[in-house]
Scaffold this motif. Structure first.
Motif, PDB file in Angstrom:
ATOM      1  N   GLY A 132      20.119   7.023 -44.487  1.00 24.24           N
ATOM      2  CA  GLY A 132      20.505   7.074 -43.076  1.00 24.24           C
ATOM      3  C   GLY A 132      21.998   7.219 -42.885  1.00 24.24           C
ATOM      4  O   GLY A 132      22.583   6.642 -41.971  1.00 24.24           O
ATOM      5  N   LEU A 158      20.889  11.072 -40.834  1.00 28.67           N
ATOM      6  CA  LEU A 158      20.657  10.932 -39.390  1.00 28.67           C
ATOM      7  C   LEU A 158      20.619  12.306 -38.719  1.00 28.67           C
ATOM      8  O   LEU A 158      19.822  12.545 -37.809  1.00 28.67           O
ATOM      9  N   THR A 189      23.215   6.783 -34.821  1.00 28.19           N
ATOM     10  CA  THR A 189      22.009   5.948 -34.860  1.00 28.19           C
ATOM     11  C   THR A 189      21.362   5.917 -33.475  1.00 28.19           C
ATOM     12  O   THR A 189      20.140   6.070 -33.333  1.00 28.19           O
TER      13      THR A 189
END
Lengths: 586, 103
Positions: A18, A23, A144
């Motif tokens: 991530g 992402l 995020t």
């Protein structure tokens, strides 16, 4: 024993990691309507090499650079990160880079901190400037949030250890759930997997003995993408070339690009020919060009070399301190303040660090796909293209889009949890956890570093050194598997990382043996010359039937060459049909 | 070893959750987290940056170990030898020099 979680995660596209690439891949896939899961080793808010910020985003912005892409492409290929590019990928990256810049700006990352698109740093005097200066300190939080807004599911504290391949195509991946003290294995069923595990650090020693985690790039990035791709049978390129990086002496976690100063010797004179006074637009590019400068002057006795900001205007010093904050170097700023280091008076010593892997790894096509069907790779680990954070963002997005499109045509999920790989890993990890006595993962990690420093370094290599190193690495791997002991989930995660590092080390030893010439930082004492016949040739390494293979192939300069190489690659028997015929039969 | 908690830690556990190196205990019990793996700290400062603390004070700080101290020089430093030499640079002691006979 290690428990295998009975609840499989199911998704169209699984993203392993991530960070920035992960992402952005997730967002790219979600924009295509895919069900996307990001499995992250730590926490997406602060994981990876972009954890607390970054300084530059390479991009082509036509309203600033003009409509002609060629000068910008040329500048990219001639820059410090331009050495190993299949050019159609670089072109596609530049074409899409501005769209990603605008995405980021819209999501709250300030890409215009000077009020307009502004390019400064890493620049040659009088040449096009291609590094967009931005304020990256909130980038992980913003990305995020954007990923969640696009419907992406993020599972934190779930490092992916392996890709699961069935009949030549991805059917899922194996994760290690470290949320509790007692680890569990967790299988993900997925139609496509984007590997976004970042660079491979902790492979060579840190500048401070005993500090494994004193690294410039994130120390939790241990070659997961390269190792998983290798185990899955994908081809990796350019593994033989050590990448060197420089910065503040001993404190490896500090960038160089943001410093607005001149690199000087002890007498205060500039070591390079480019500038004698730096400003925010043009810093000293000496270390980009002469990347061994700091080590060279130590070996010759002329050193040490310093980052000298004493001639820099106060306004530019203030700008630089702001830039250090935005690239995530707040720890350094606090230390300078505590130690009363005044950059207008004091010169900071710099050094060259040991190599790490960035821009060396799986070879991808224009879709971001590796040579294994359904397996994509993006970010710092990609071997045939590199543009650091901008590359991670842009090609991450591309890989996600294509992974989602490929997943659309896939049939039902295969029972990935029944794969022999899962059972094998359960036995191996279970043995690590069951032992009451044995080796600690750090012992193995230090030994990997010793072998890399002594047998595959950036100073001298030869068939005998590399051969010995590879033999010792094999011994280390056997001893590690036989004696490693883990007390808990955290230690098991670290142990899996060391296994990844050993895979990366193996590929480096093999590729470095096979490239029988001296080229750049790959210095063979038994082949002292640079062989023109090997110019513009990438060396691919992969494994087939448990045996490593190597092969040279041309560096791809244009679309004709691309079609010849990658077209042939994708024309292999379509595994998807084979997969459909045997669905359920894993 | 880094990082170090102080009295302003409110036990929220954010630092433990976001740490890229997983150095803290993650018990979620509203206590001050324990630093389980101090030598795995990356000095990235994420724990400090994300700490809400209490009363405007951070509950955690980074202690940079001595091995990572900044090495700097002051260009204005005196160019004086860092020692006093007794005798000359060849070790010839003027008291016993044959060239300098004494009364």
């Amino acid at each position: 024993m290690i428990q295998v979680d009975k609840r499989c995660i199911e998704c169209d596209v699984l993203v392993a990691g991530g960070g920035i690439a992960g992402l952005m891949a997730a967002i790219g896939a979600a924009r295509q309507g895919a069900r996307v899961v990001v499995a992250e080793k730590a926490h997406a808010l602060r994981s990876g090499s972009g954890a607390t910020g970054n300084d530059h985003f390479m991009s082509w912005i036509p309203e600033k650079h003009g409509d002609d892409i060629e000068p910008i492409l040329k500048e990219l290929l001639n820059s410090q990160i331009g050495g190993f590019h299949d050019v159609p990928l670089s072109r596609k990256f530049l074409e899409q880079s501005f769209a990603r810049v605008r995405d980021w700006h819209e999501w709250g990352i300030d890409m215009k901190p000077n009020g307009d698109w502004s390019f400064c740093g890493h620049a040659f005097p009088g040449r096009p400037r291609i590094w967009l200066k931005y304020a990256g300190s909130n980038q992980k939080r913003a990305l995020t949030r954007a990923a969640k807004k696009h419907g992406v599911r993020i599972v934190n504290h779930l490092p992916i250890t392996d890709a699961i391949v069935h009949k030549g195509r991805i059917i899922g991946a194996l994760g290690l759930d470290i949320t509790q003290e007692t680890p569990r294995l967790r299988v993900v069923r997925a139609h496509a997997l984007v590997l976004a595990g970042g660079s491979a650090v902790r492979l060579y020693p840190s500048p401070s003995p005993s500090m494994l985690f004193n690294t410039a790039w994130c120390p939790a990035c241990t070659g997961n993408t390269q190792a998983s791709a290798y185990r899955a049978g994908a081809r990796l390129v350019n593994m033989e070339f050590p990448n060197l990086h420089a910065g503040i002496k001993y404190m490896e976690r500090a960038g160089k690009a943001t410093f607005i100063g001149v690199i000087t010797g002890p007498d205060g004179k500039a070591l390079g020919p480019f500038i004698t006074k730096a400003n925010r637009w043009v810093g000293d590019i000496t270390a980009d060009v002469w990347n061994s400068v700091f080590g060279d002057v130590m070996k010759s006795g002329e050193g040490p070399a310093y980052m000298d900001c004493t001639a820099t205007d106060q306004e530019d010093i203030d700008y630089m301190l702001w830039g250090l904050k935005e690239e995530g170097n707040t720890g350094l700023i606090d230390t300078m303040a505590r130690e009363k280091v005044d950059l207008r008076r004091h010169r900071l010593e710099f050094m060259q660090y040991q190599p790490f892997l960035i821009g060396r790894g799986p070879e991808i096509d224009l879709d971001g796909q590796t040579s294994v069907r359904g397996l994509y790779a993006a970010g710092d680990a990609v071997g045939n293209f590199r543009a650091d954070i901008a590359g991670a963002a842009t090609f991450g997005h591309i890989a996600g889009e294509h992974a989602a499109r490929a997943a659309r045509t896939a049939g039902a999920f295969e029972p990935a949890e029944e794969s022999e790989l899962v059972a094998g890993r359960a036995r191996q990890f279970g043995a690590f956890l069951a032992r009451n006595e044995g080796a600690h993962w750090k012992e193995a990690n230090y030994m990997v570093q010793q072998l890399m420093r002594d047998y595959a370094n950036a100073e001298v290599r030869s068939a005998t050194l590399l051969g010995a190193g590879l033999k010792y690495l094999g011994d280390l791997r056997r001893r590690t598997i036989e004696t490693l002991r883990c007390a808990n989930a955290h230690e098991l995660m670290r142990s899996a990382e060391v296994m990844e590092l050993m895979d990366c080390a193996e590929m480096i030893f093999i590729a470095a043996q096979a490239r029988q010439e001296t080229r750049g930082t790959h210095r063979r004492s038994d082949f002292r010359f640079t062989n023109p016949l090997l110019a513009e040739k990438f060396l691919a390494v992969w494994q087939e039937g448990g045996r490593p293979k190597v092969s040279f192939r041309p560096r791809i300069a244009d679309m004709d060459a691309y079609e010849r190489y990658f077209g042939a690659r994708s024309a292999q028997p379509a595994p998807r049909e084979a997969f459909a015929a045997t669905a359920g039969g894993a | 070893m880094p990082p170090v908690f102080n009295a302003h830690c409110n036990g929220c556990g954010i630092c433990a959750n976001v740490c890229p190196s997983d150095v803290f205990s993650r018990d979620n019990d509203h206590q001050v987290p324990r630093v389980l793996y101090p030598d795995e700290c990356w000095y990235c400062d994420a724990c400090v940056l994300d700490c809400p603390g209490e009363g405007g004070h951070k509950g955690i700080e980074l202690r940079i170990p001595l091995q990572l101290s900044l090495l700097w020089i002051d260009p204005a430093a005196e160019r004086r030898l860092p020692y006093d030499i007794i005798g000359d640079h060849l070790g010839t002691d003027p008291d016993y020099s044959w060239e300098m006979p004494r009364e």
